[in-house]
Design an enzyme around this catalytic site. Structure first.
Site: not given
Ligand SMILES: NC(=O)c1ccc[n+]([C@@H]2O[C@H](COP(=O)([O-])OP(=O)(O)OC[C@H]3O[C@@H](n4cnc5c(N)ncnc54)[C@H](O)[C@@H]3O)[C@@H](O)[C@H]2O)c1
Length: 362
Positions: A279, A118, A240, A298, A198, A75, A96, A268, A94, A15, A270
């Protein structure tokens, strides 16, 4: 104001923080823009396009860092960039920091004004600069899962959509937020059987109304999770809890009950991941196998689609970047509370309470 756009150096990152279109807007608002040569090339933006938009392209990253009042990145600065940060400089990216104590120390020592994408807040308390990347990761998670389910990639050989007369693949999505809802959309679009869990009943109601029975919505509790995950061909982790480490929602014992060759994509990761056996992996080696199940985790999935991710990120950052140029950094932060919420470091201190607490400084 001089804005510096260095080329991202994180492994696999594709990016860039500014498109030629955003550059044109900043220049029209009176900024000088320095873009590192080939910064946008993988995302499909040539140096000539930046120059046509009014930028100066510069070969050496150090020259950009030295001249810029505001560094615009994607980043967080990596150790190789720590020496390039100029005392008192502002950076918008970002960050973090809760997961980056070393960087936090550098930003404090150099009195950097660190504005983190963020934690910038919308008027409804949402995080508008996180959202587009979550949407991308959610959508990608299904195509990644489908790829690793293929026999030649070590998967169980299940086609998510199936064909008439066969059972479609079962996709289980834990978390119905930004990333989860977009994973559901892609999985349903491919014709998979989809279950989403959820804790938030409003989120489940929304999906139930949208898909009118095409998608099963379930309360997230251990019994439902164990039952659904054991039957999943593809499990997506998408939970999250803002500013906290992700909770473990799926245990190793439950993963061990999945069919061999099934796939887990833990978006999740990250925040530490929500599957006990997960991991972090990288774009260079994205998967490993445990309990016979393929694990993918990833932390920067959006880099896989650098073009779309750059467009998605910059369409979200553009109003804030334009505001910083138009009003100047100090006034923009004073007048816009949501942007002010992005400030994580200022005057040698961590000023975002949750980050300070996570780093043991609060
Ligand atoms: N790996 C990547 O490249 C990447 C990219 C973007 C975002 N992310 C990550 O993805 C994750 C999710 O982000 P998001 O924007 O979708 O978050 P969000 O806040 O929009 O959604 C998270 C959901 O998780 C639910 N939740 C919480 N605890 C729960 C449980 N025990 N069981 C079921 N659901 C539960 C919440 O109610 C919420 O609806 C974050 O950690 C974010 O940083 C990772």
């Amino acid at each position: 104001m001089t804005i510096g756009v260095p080329k991202e150096i994180k492994i696999g990152e594709t990016r860039v923080s500014m498109t030629p279109s955003l550059c044109r807007r900043c220049v029209a608002l009176g900024a000088r823009v320095l873009v590192q040569k080939s910064a946008g090339i993988v995302a499909g933006f040539s140096d000539a396009e930046y120059r046509a938009a009014g930028a100066t392209t510069v070969g050496e990253a150090a020259k950009i860092w030295r001249a810029a009042d505001l560094i615009l990145k994607v980043k967080e600065p990596l150790p190789a960039e720590y020496d390039l940060l100029q005392t008192g400089q502002a950076i918008f990216t970002y960050l973090h920091l809760a997961a980056g104590p070393d960087l936090a120390q550098v930003l404090m020592k150099k009195s950097i004004l660190g504005i983190a994408y963020e934690t910038v807040e919308g008027s409804d308390g949402s995080f508008p600069l996180l959202k587009p990347m979550s949407q991308i990761a959610g959508r990608l998670s299904i195509q990644i899962g489908a790829y690793f389910l293929q026999s030649q990639h070590g998967g169980s050989g299940v086609l998510l959509g199936g064909i008439p007369g066969t059972m479609p693949g079962h996709v289980v999505v834990v978390g119905a937020g930004n990333s989860g809802a977009h994973a559901v959309q892609m999985a349903a679009g491919m014709g998979a059987r989809v279950t989403v869990l959820d804790l938030d009943t409003n989120k489940l109601e929304q999906l139930d109304q949208e898909y009118r029975g095409r998608v099963v919505t379930l309360m997230s509790n251990p019994a439902n999770i164990e039952h659904e995950v054991a039957d999943a061909d593809l499990l997506i982790g998408a939970v999250l809890i803002p500013a906290a480490k992700a909770p473990t929602v799926v245990t190793k014992k439950t993963v061990a009950r999945m069919r061999p060759g099934s796939v887990i994509v833990d978006i999740a990761i990250d925040q530490g991941g929500c599957i006990e056996s997960i991991r972090p992996t990288s774009h260079e080696k994205p998967v490993y196998r445990e309990h016979g199940v393929i694990h993918y985790a990833v932390p920067n999935m959006p880099a896989l689609v650098g073009r779309t991710s750059t467009l998605g990120l910059t369409q979200a950052t553009e109003p804030y970047v334009a505001m910083l140029v138009r009003k100047g950094i100090e006034r923009a932060l004073l007048e816009h509370r949501g942007l002010q919420r992005g400030v994580n470091t200022e005057g040698g201190k961590i000023v975002y309470p949750a980050v300070a607490k996570a780093l043991g400084l609060g």
